[in-house]
Scaffold this active site. Structure first.
Site: not given
Length: 556
Positions: A242, A145, A218
């Protein structure tokens, strides 16, 4: 023009912002050879479901298709260790598939195949010379990420003004690198890293199963890349859903650990104010339960708590955890949280799972779990995310002229002012009182684990990821959870039934809103995951329960 599928335009900012944004995108595409571009006709008129495109587009060799489609991380590590594949061949295959996936879903923010290939060749040479792997992840590619620092690569905290080149690996990356992992991409995340949709200045992530739907957030870039088989194992973070939200949207596994179980040092340089009351968690995203177990095993074996005193040194037994043999596993089912009834495909998945366990009464005691406290938890956590009233968000946006995205506005709207020290203390007291009451409720329900929805429906349409109830509740009480795939898929509008008679009563205005979204939307092809949770710090027991549930729930 970049070969990128786009279904909904991003908000526009100032001319200065747009120039900066375009320069970053130009730099990205300058590193992508045109030989890996998909045909313009496909980009302009893509299928709704793009998961088969990498296999069928002609850019991957048969071996590359085999490597990327037919192995989980455990099997891939074994194939490299036994020299069935070289680490270099694996790095090449996943790098190529990742850039194909990006053109269809906007899942990446960085792509560095040359670095990955160089590292993979070093690993191959080591294996050839010594006959040994460097560690359990020798040659396994791992996607990362955007906000997690990798030495020499860009990290950002959800705004363009925070982009910078990392000088060192963060703690987790250093452990995985030492275990033999190969890093090759960084993946897209939303503005502020706080949406359940991953729309950022660098692109809007599309759901591979239906590009008109969100891939979640996310950690949506990770989820989309994994669903496209452009990654075999990825890393997420979770402070409101997320990991679990995007994993559920895209039909993969995602594990949110109890906070401070796994290393997160330097994940967010400078920290975030939300963690004054709601601690973020981390965990893997992938294709199989055993991959989740492998990931945690590698991290725990490194004894990260010796370097980071914030970590809880709980040994990992994972799927090998022995549960009480003298009795059946007590599995609770919560079909709704008392505030929002999930949309019909989620109810179907819950009914399927419940029937699977009821068919094995010698192993499982299936119990109804009464909902409790969801409204209070969601109200409290939304305010706790932004104790400064959203001031920091607005300052980051103003620094570059970046526009506030619609879902950023949605998530900060309840935070009307800086609460100050007294307000922070009040939030802490309310949180702890809620946790004490919730654990009393859990005890009264008398379950080992709970199966419940992961979201209010299947993957939602773009810009409609409003209701976090089914994930944020578990962040508020800090319980670990895993989302896992089911065989249930969402049909087209003509095939899907509406809300059944027992669910006709509208529970709240949010419930009414979710029903309206269902009536208006088309969620065809969206997979349905469910979520399993248990008590704080009982992560081992959670994985032990999943291992016991594996056959009944058809878990990979």
């Amino acid at each position: 023009m970049a070969p990128l599928v786009e279904v909904l335009a991003l908000p526009k900012g100032t001319p200065e912002y747009e120039k900066l944004r375009q320069s970053i995108l130009d730099e990205f595409w300058a590193g992508v050879p045109e030989s890996l571009y998909l045909p313009e006709s496909l980009i302009k008129d893509p299928p709704r479901n793009v998961t088969a495109v990498p296999r069928e587009c002609g850019l991957l060799t048969p071996e590359e298709i085999d490597i990327t489609e037919n192995y989980d991380a455990v099997a891939l590590a074994e194939a490299i260790a036994t020299k069935k594949f070289t680490a270099a061949a694996v790095a090449q295959a996943f790098s190529k598939r990742a850039i194909i996936a990006h053109q269809l879903t906007s899942c990446l923010v960085e792509w560095f195949p040359e670095e990955a290939l160089a590292r993979a060749k070093e690993l191959d040479e080591h294996l050839e010379k010594t006959g040994r792997t460097v560690g359990p992840l020798h040659g396994v590619p791992i996607s990362v990420k955007e906000h997690m620092p990798i030495k020499g690569h860009c990290t950002a905290l959800g705004f363009l003004d925070t982009r910078n080149i990392s000088q060192e690996d963060c703690h987790m990356i250093s452990i995985l690198r030492a275990a033999g992992a190969v890093f090759y991409v960084k993946t897209n995340q939303p503005q502020a890293i706080m949406h359940l949709e991953s729309a950022s200045p660098l692109g809007r992530v599309l759901n591979p199963h239906n590009i008109n739907l969100s891939a979640g957030g996310s950690t949506g870039g990770e989820a989309a890349l994994l669903a496209m088989r452009g990654s075999v194992l990825g890393i997420g973070t979770d402070i409101g859903g997320s990991i679990r939200g995007p994993a559920a949207f895209c039909g993969i596994y995602g594990y949110k650990a109890t906070s401070y179980s796994l290393p997160q040092r330097d994940f967010l340089i400078g920290g975030v104010a939300a963690e004054l009351n709601i601690l973020a968690s981390t965990g893997p995203m992938g294709h199989t339960l055993r991959d989740m177990d492998l990931f945690v095993s590698v991290l725990k074996a490194a004894q990260p708590h010796l370097e980071d005193p914030a970590l809880i040194p709980i040994p990992w037994s994972g799927t090998r955890t022995e549960l009480p043999a003298a009795r059946r596993l007590k599995v609770g089912f919560m079909f709704h949280d008392g505030q929002i009834v999930p949309q019909p495909p989620v109810i179907r998945a819950l009914e399927w799972a419940k029937s699977q366990l009821e068919a094995r009464p010698e192993l499982f005691e299936v119990k109804a779990f009464a909902p409790w406290g969801a409204k209070e938890a969601v109200q409290n956590i939304r305010k706790a995310y932004w104790p400064d009233g959203g001031k920091g968000v607005r300052e980051h946006l103003a620094a570059t002229g970046e526009p506030m995205f619609p879902l950023t506005e949605w998530i900060v709207k309840d935070a009307t002012s800086d609460v100050g020290v007294a307000g922070l203390l009040d939030m802490r007291v309310k949180r702890d009182i809620f946790r004490q009451k919730f654990v009393a409720h859990w005890n009264a329900q008398d379950v080992d684990v709970l199966i419940c929805p992961a979201f209010v429906g299947p993957a939602c349409e773009h810009e409609t990821a409003f209701h976090w109830n089914y994930t944020a509740l578990w962040n508020y009480v800090d319980y670990p959870g895993v989302v896992f795939p089911t065989p249930i898929k969402t049909g087209n509008k003509d095939e899907e039934e509406g809300y059944r008679a027992e669910y006709q009563t509208v529970l709240s205005e949010h419930d009414e809103h979710v029903r309206e979204l269902w009536a208006k939307g088309n969620f065809e092809g969206a997979p349905i995951d469910l979520q399993i949770v248990t008590r704080k710090y009982h992560d081992n027991q959670l994985f032990g329960a999943l291992e016991k549930l594996k056959g009944a729930l058809q878990l990979a």
